[in-house]
Write a protein that holds these residues in place. Structure first.
Motif, PDB file in Angstrom:
ATOM      1  N   MET A   5       5.969  -0.121  -7.039  1.00  0.00           N
ATOM      2  CA  MET A   5       5.313   0.964  -6.318  1.00  0.00           C
ATOM      3  C   MET A   5       6.297   1.993  -5.778  1.00  0.00           C
ATOM      4  SD  MET A   5       2.040   0.386  -6.384  1.00  0.00           S
ATOM      5  CE  MET A   5       1.429   1.368  -5.010  1.00  0.00           C
ATOM      6  N   ASP A   6       7.582   1.871  -6.127  1.00  0.00           N
ATOM      7  CA  ASP A   6       8.586   2.755  -5.518  1.00  0.00           C
ATOM      8  C   ASP A   6       8.294   4.227  -5.785  1.00  0.00           C
ATOM      9  OD1 ASP A   6       9.823   0.532  -4.585  1.00  0.00           O
ATOM     10  OD2 ASP A   6      11.428   0.506  -6.097  1.00  0.00           O
ATOM     11  N   SER A   7       8.044   4.582  -7.048  1.00  0.00           N
ATOM     12  CA  SER A   7       7.812   5.999  -7.365  1.00  0.00           C
ATOM     13  C   SER A   7       6.528   6.495  -6.734  1.00  0.00           C
ATOM     14  CB  SER A   7       7.768   6.192  -8.890  1.00  0.00           C
ATOM     15  OG  SER A   7       6.726   5.416  -9.460  1.00  0.00           O
ATOM     16  N   ILE A   8       5.509   5.631  -6.685  1.00  0.00           N
ATOM     17  CA  ILE A   8       4.239   6.025  -6.061  1.00  0.00           C
ATOM     18  C   ILE A   8       4.422   6.221  -4.571  1.00  0.00           C
ATOM     19  CG2 ILE A   8       1.887   5.238  -5.535  1.00  0.00           C
ATOM     20  CD1 ILE A   8       1.880   3.839  -8.252  1.00  0.00           C
ATOM     21  N   ARG A   9       5.209   5.337  -3.913  1.00  0.00           N
ATOM     22  CA  ARG A   9       5.418   5.458  -2.478  1.00  0.00           C
ATOM     23  C   ARG A   9       6.235   6.704  -2.110  1.00  0.00           C
ATOM     24  NH1 ARG A   9       1.566   3.770  -1.627  1.00  0.00           N
ATOM     25  NH2 ARG A   9       0.926   1.644  -1.276  1.00  0.00           N
ATOM     26  N   ARG A  10       7.059   7.151  -3.029  1.00  0.00           N
ATOM     27  CA  ARG A  10       7.773   8.399  -2.746  1.00  0.00           C
ATOM     28  C   ARG A  10       6.801   9.574  -2.687  1.00  0.00           C
ATOM     29  NH1 ARG A  10      11.951   5.932  -5.889  1.00  0.00           N
ATOM     30  NH2 ARG A  10      11.130   6.812  -7.830  1.00  0.00           N
ATOM     31  N   ALA A  11       5.771   9.552  -3.536  1.00  0.00           N
ATOM     32  CA  ALA A  11       4.777  10.625  -3.534  1.00  0.00           C
ATOM     33  C   ALA A  11       3.697  10.401  -2.478  1.00  0.00           C
ATOM     34  CB  ALA A  11       4.139  10.762  -4.912  1.00  0.00           C
ATOM     35  N   ILE A  12       3.334   9.136  -2.279  1.00  0.00           N
ATOM     36  CA  ILE A  12       2.261   8.778  -1.328  1.00  0.00           C
ATOM     37  C   ILE A  12       2.821   7.683  -0.431  1.00  0.00           C
ATOM     38  CG2 ILE A  12      -0.141   8.026  -1.073  1.00  0.00           C
ATOM     39  CD1 ILE A  12      -0.541   8.844  -4.030  1.00  0.00           C
ATOM     40  N   PRO A  13       3.438   8.034   0.697  1.00  0.00           N
ATOM     41  CA  PRO A  13       4.151   7.044   1.519  1.00  0.00           C
ATOM     42  C   PRO A  13       3.269   5.926   2.061  1.00  0.00           C
ATOM     43  CG  PRO A  13       4.782   9.278   2.123  1.00  0.00           C
ATOM     44  CD  PRO A  13       3.607   9.396   1.208  1.00  0.00           C
ATOM     45  N   GLN A  14       2.040   6.232   2.454  1.00  0.00           N
ATOM     46  CA  GLN A  14       1.183   5.237   3.075  1.00  0.00           C
ATOM     47  C   GLN A  14       0.111   4.755   2.102  1.00  0.00           C
ATOM     48  OE1 GLN A  14       1.714   3.924   6.078  1.00  0.00           O
ATOM     49  NE2 GLN A  14       3.532   5.247   6.249  1.00  0.00           N
ATOM     50  N   PRO A  15      -0.185   3.451   2.125  1.00  0.00           N
ATOM     51  CA  PRO A  15      -1.282   2.939   1.280  1.00  0.00           C
ATOM     52  C   PRO A  15      -2.598   3.636   1.615  1.00  0.00           C
ATOM     53  CG  PRO A  15       0.003   1.127   2.185  1.00  0.00           C
ATOM     54  CD  PRO A  15       0.484   2.368   2.867  1.00  0.00           C
ATOM     55  N   ARG A  16      -3.382   3.933   0.579  1.00  0.00           N
ATOM     56  CA  ARG A  16      -4.698   4.560   0.766  1.00  0.00           C
ATOM     57  C   ARG A  16      -5.760   3.511   0.471  1.00  0.00           C
ATOM     58  NH1 ARG A  16      -4.898   9.845  -2.814  1.00  0.00           N
ATOM     59  NH2 ARG A  16      -4.123   8.390  -4.412  1.00  0.00           N
ATOM     60  N   LEU A  17      -6.294   2.929   1.541  1.00  0.00           N
ATOM     61  CA  LEU A  17      -7.278   1.865   1.359  1.00  0.00           C
ATOM     62  C   LEU A  17      -8.603   2.439   0.895  1.00  0.00           C
ATOM     63  CD1 LEU A  17      -6.602  -0.414   4.450  1.00  0.00           C
ATOM     64  CD2 LEU A  17      -5.689  -0.605   2.129  1.00  0.00           C
ATOM     65  N   ASP A  18      -9.224   1.748  -0.047  1.00  0.00           N
ATOM     66  CA  ASP A  18     -10.497   2.201  -0.611  1.00  0.00           C
ATOM     67  C   ASP A  18     -11.361   0.977  -0.884  1.00  0.00           C
ATOM     68  OD1 ASP A  18     -12.556   3.561  -1.805  1.00  0.00           O
ATOM     69  OD2 ASP A  18     -11.345   4.512  -3.355  1.00  0.00           O
ATOM     70  N   SER A  19     -12.618   1.019  -0.427  1.00  0.00           N
ATOM     71  CA  SER A  19     -13.543  -0.094  -0.663  1.00  0.00           C
ATOM     72  C   SER A  19     -14.729   0.308  -1.536  1.00  0.00           C
ATOM     73  CB  SER A  19     -14.073  -0.620   0.681  1.00  0.00           C
ATOM     74  OG  SER A  19     -14.783   0.401   1.363  1.00  0.00           O
ATOM     75  N   ILE A  20     -14.778   1.566  -1.973  1.00  0.00           N
ATOM     76  CA  ILE A  20     -15.949   2.071  -2.686  1.00  0.00           C
ATOM     77  C   ILE A  20     -15.693   2.069  -4.183  1.00  0.00           C
ATOM     78  CG2 ILE A  20     -17.529   4.016  -2.994  1.00  0.00           C
ATOM     79  CD1 ILE A  20     -16.765   4.919  -0.170  1.00  0.00           C
ATOM     80  N   ASN A  21     -16.595   1.423  -4.924  1.00  0.00           N
ATOM     81  CA  ASN A  21     -16.572   1.503  -6.384  1.00  0.00           C
ATOM     82  C   ASN A  21     -17.381   2.742  -6.782  1.00  0.00           C
ATOM     83  OD1 ASN A  21     -15.275  -1.171  -7.202  1.00  0.00           O
ATOM     84  ND2 ASN A  21     -16.914  -1.866  -5.853  1.00  0.00           N
ATOM     85  N   ASN A  22     -16.667   3.838  -7.059  1.00  0.00           N
ATOM     86  CA  ASN A  22     -17.353   5.110  -7.285  1.00  0.00           C
ATOM     87  C   ASN A  22     -18.078   5.186  -8.619  1.00  0.00           C
ATOM     88  OD1 ASN A  22     -16.652   6.668  -4.855  1.00  0.00           O
ATOM     89  ND2 ASN A  22     -14.552   6.418  -5.570  1.00  0.00           N
ATOM     90  N   GLY A  23     -17.567   4.504  -9.636  1.00  0.00           N
ATOM     91  CA  GLY A  23     -18.246   4.535 -10.931  1.00  0.00           C
ATOM     92  C   GLY A  23     -18.237   5.902 -11.580  1.00  0.00           C
ATOM     93  N   ALA A  24     -17.101   6.593 -11.538  1.00  0.00           N
ATOM     94  CA  ALA A  24     -17.050   7.927 -12.139  1.00  0.00           C
ATOM     95  C   ALA A  24     -17.381   7.897 -13.624  1.00  0.00           C
ATOM     96  CB  ALA A  24     -15.656   8.534 -11.923  1.00  0.00           C
TER      97      ALA A  24
END
Length: 403
Positions: free
Chosen positions: A185-204
């Motif tokens: 997750m290193d590269s992702i954490r550089r772009a998005i420092p904090q975890p983004r919690l999500d509980s919704i299955n959007n079903g796009a």
């Protein structure tokens, strides 16, 4: 049925018991007892066509149409107990009196977990053929909420898992194989420092893609200076994920005569189909299921309309047969079109395959392949229009859906 002038001999019965539970698994028995499923399976009571007409009979008929019918399903052992333990196979209909049964049947009005079917019609341009319909369907529900997770982490995990699944020839991964997945997750954490919690299955994709394609198709047909000769019937079904509930209800209680529907085109998951989503995927990929089962005419039209596209899609028919791929068996029986097929209506089901984000919190709009999605939607629009203007597909296929 009353429409054929036959008397319903169960019209005044307090309940109707059917001996058919022996072959049903316990888990399925519990599902059948759920209120929403039970309501889908209930046969509505209707007055007999040739009953004498007086005020009392009319009152009883009116009450009969609104009274909840008690449908009881039994094992052979339970049925035998109704006849004092006599073997069922030795009973003669009408000659074996049963025992007295005392029961209290409580009918509860419960709030639904689902929304409603949404139905729209664009009338056809031909004064005769406008009374026939080309049905287009998608489902507007998904699988709800789940435990909160870091949406970026689960997306990365799903990408790696699906890559391994494709390399494993789409055979389900073992727990040991899944345990080898390591997500950096290193590269992702550089772009998005904090975890983004999500509980919704959007079903796009499942089935936002089909639902929105239907809106685009409806808008395009409504804008046509001359509409197709037949009317176009749009049904956004609810409860597909819970067992095709909305489609089952609509086909049992259609808003137009069921035999006036010449074909049903189902759109469920048409937003992906890349090479990293499934074997054989790519920019031209589109799976079509069941288009020749009831009607070879419909299957031929599916291919003919595709050949007329500026860049034809690569139609994949492999889901018409049983696959060794995990999760892909009986795709034909797993979406709303199947309820129409059981009514003898030719169907064509379009989708772009399952993928790593299927039924996950990561099935989001940013991962839809919009150029591919646009081409598929235009093609289905052209197919619906051709069905509206051309000959009615004949029932000349070789595989009939069995209820």
């Amino acid at each position: 049925p009353a429409r054929f002038g036959m008397v319903n001999r169960f019209l005044d019965a307090a309940a109707v018991a059917t001996m058919d539970l022996d072959g049903v698994a316990p888990s399925r028995r519990a599902q059948l007892a759920a209120p929403d499923v039970a309501m889908m399976a209930a046969n509505p009571r209707r007055p007999a066509a040739n009953a004498p007409v007086d005020s009392m009979v009319l009152l009883r008929q009116a009450l009969s149409t609104i009274a909840p019918a008690a449908n009881i399903r039994l094992t052979r052992t339970a049925a035998s107990r109704l006849f004092g333990g006599a073997p069922i196979d030795g009973l003669i209909p009408g000659a074996a009196p049963g025992t007295r049964v005392t029961a209290a049947l409580h009918h509860l009005a419960l709030p639904s977990n689902y929304g409603r079917n949404v139905v729209a019609v664009i009338p056809g341009s031909d004064p005769v053929l406008r009374h026939q319909y080309v049905a287009v369907g998608a489902h507007n529900d998904h699988v709800g909420f789940a435990a909160p997770v870091d949406k970026d982490s689960i997306r990365t995990f799903n990408v790696v898992r699906n890559r391994m699944l494709i390399a494993n020839e789409m055979i389900a991964l073992t727990p040991a194989q899944l345990a080898t997945i390591r997500v950096n997750m290193d590269s992702i954490r550089r772009a998005i420092p904090q975890p983004r919690l999500d509980s919704i299955n959007n079903g796009a994709d499942d089935d936002g893609s089909g639902s929105m394609a239907m809106l685009e198709i409806a808008e395009a047909i409504q804008a046509m200076p001359v509409k197709p000769k037949r009317s176009t019937l749009f049904v956004w079904h609810t409860g597909e994920e819970a067992g095709l509930l909305g489609a089952a209800y609509f086909t049992a209680n259609p808003t137009v005569p069921i035999d006036s529907i010449v074909a049903q085109v189902n759109i469920d998951m048409i937003g992906r189909g890349r090479g990293e989503d499934l074997p054989g995927g790519g920019p031209n990929y589109l799976a079509v299921v069941g288009s020749s089962f009831d009607s070879r005419d419909l299957g031929d039209l599916v291919r003919e309309v595709n050949r007329r596209q500026p860049t034809p899609l690569e139609l994949d028919n492999k889901y018409d047969t049983t696959l060794t791929w995990s999760g892909y068996n009986n795709i034909y029986g797993r979406s709303d079109h199947y309820m129409y097929a059981q009514k003898g209506i030719p169907i064509a089901f379009f989708f772009t395959g399952l993928h790593g984000d299927y039924h996950q919190r990561s099935d989001e709009a940013q991962y839809i392949d919009f150029p591919h999605y646009t081409r598929i939607t235009r093609y289905i629009h052209d197919l619906v229009s051709a069905l509206g203007d051309g000959p009615r597909p004949r029932m000349n296929g070789t595989r009939v859906a069995v209820p």
